[in-house]
Write a protein that holds these residues in place. Sequence first.
Motif, PDB file in Angstrom:
ATOM      1  N   ASP A  62       0.836  -1.203   0.000  1.00 39.65           N
ATOM      2  CA  ASP A  62       0.000   0.000   0.000  1.00 39.65           C
ATOM      3  C   ASP A  62       0.871   1.253   0.000  1.00 39.65           C
ATOM      4  N   GLY A  63       0.205   2.408  -0.087  1.00 39.32           N
ATOM      5  CA  GLY A  63       0.929   3.665  -0.186  1.00 39.32           C
ATOM      6  C   GLY A  63       1.787   3.970   1.028  1.00 39.32           C
ATOM      7  N   ILE A  64       1.352   3.513   2.203  1.00 43.44           N
ATOM      8  CA  ILE A  64       2.130   3.747   3.420  1.00 43.44           C
ATOM      9  C   ILE A  64       3.456   3.013   3.345  1.00 43.44           C
ATOM     10  N   LEU A  70      10.625   4.616   0.501  1.00 42.86           N
ATOM     11  CA  LEU A  70      11.299   5.741  -0.156  1.00 42.86           C
ATOM     12  C   LEU A  70      11.774   6.803   0.832  1.00 42.86           C
ATOM     13  N   ALA A  71      11.557   6.568   2.116  1.00 43.46           N
ATOM     14  CA  ALA A  71      11.995   7.523   3.133  1.00 43.46           C
ATOM     15  C   ALA A  71      13.501   7.719   3.052  1.00 43.46           C
ATOM     16  N   VAL A  78       3.525  12.155  -1.759  1.00 41.65           N
ATOM     17  CA  VAL A  78       2.242  12.762  -1.415  1.00 41.65           C
ATOM     18  C   VAL A  78       1.167  11.686  -1.550  1.00 41.65           C
ATOM     19  N   MET A  79       0.376  11.487  -0.502  1.00 42.43           N
ATOM     20  CA  MET A  79      -0.677  10.487  -0.522  1.00 42.43           C
ATOM     21  C   MET A  79      -1.909  11.072  -1.205  1.00 42.43           C
ATOM     22  N   GLY A  96       7.048  10.011   6.983  1.00 36.88           N
ATOM     23  CA  GLY A  96       7.481  11.240   6.330  1.00 36.88           C
ATOM     24  C   GLY A  96       6.685  11.662   5.120  1.00 36.88           C
ATOM     25  N   ALA A  97       5.424  11.234   5.010  1.00 38.86           N
ATOM     26  CA  ALA A  97       4.604  11.663   3.876  1.00 38.86           C
ATOM     27  C   ALA A  97       4.556  13.185   3.816  1.00 38.86           C
ATOM     28  N   ALA A  98       4.652  13.717   2.602  1.00 42.62           N
ATOM     29  CA  ALA A  98       4.710  15.166   2.419  1.00 42.62           C
ATOM     30  C   ALA A  98       3.361  15.759   2.059  1.00 42.62           C
TER      31      ALA A  98
END
Length: 216
Positions: A62-64, A70-71, A78-79, A96-98
């Motif tokens: 999943d996106g998380i 990629l951290a 960006v989610m 660290g999602a932006a």
Amino acid sequence: MTIRVLLADDQPMIRASLRIILEDQPDIRVVAEAGDGVEAIERARGTGPDVCLVDVQMPRLDGIEVAGALAGAPTRVVMVTTFDLDEYVHGALSRGAAGFVLKDAGPGLLVEAVRAAYAGDALISPAITLRLLRHVAARGGRTVVPRADARPLSARETEVVRAIARGRSNQEIADALFLSVSTVKGYVSGVQAKLGLRNRVEIAAWAWEGRLVVTP
């Protein structure tokens, strides 16, 4: 300057729509697409995009998990989602999602989120800011921990933090506080330095968890 973007979503039609919106901008170019989380990581590492727009729910990873993988890379994640994100906020913030943007937020906000991420900033869709961060605060504990030697904020910095926590943009904060946008950016940078936080998303989460803002 051209912002290189990777699109990760398991629906080809969504990717096509996002591509049309982004490539209508003279400073944005889509350099890769991915249909699942594993492919997103592989394509990101192979093409080195500046920003990855990643759907929260995808096959395989999943996106998380993509954000976590990629951290630390130059790429910022960006989610982008149509779903209720409450259950995902903690994981995305800790990785660290932006930013968080709803797919139906409109082309303008999507483009703004890409540009903000590229600039080292972060954006949360105003439509979901209060609900998401209220949930973060209700969980108890800390998603975002300031540096051990964090310095106290000034009264003006606190005003800026509260505005960020309510999803306000730099321009909106500048208008409300009768400041220039560059001055607001200076306050945001100062808050990040004092607290040791990475971006606006972490500032907003810190404010909600510390009860610096309350539900209206």
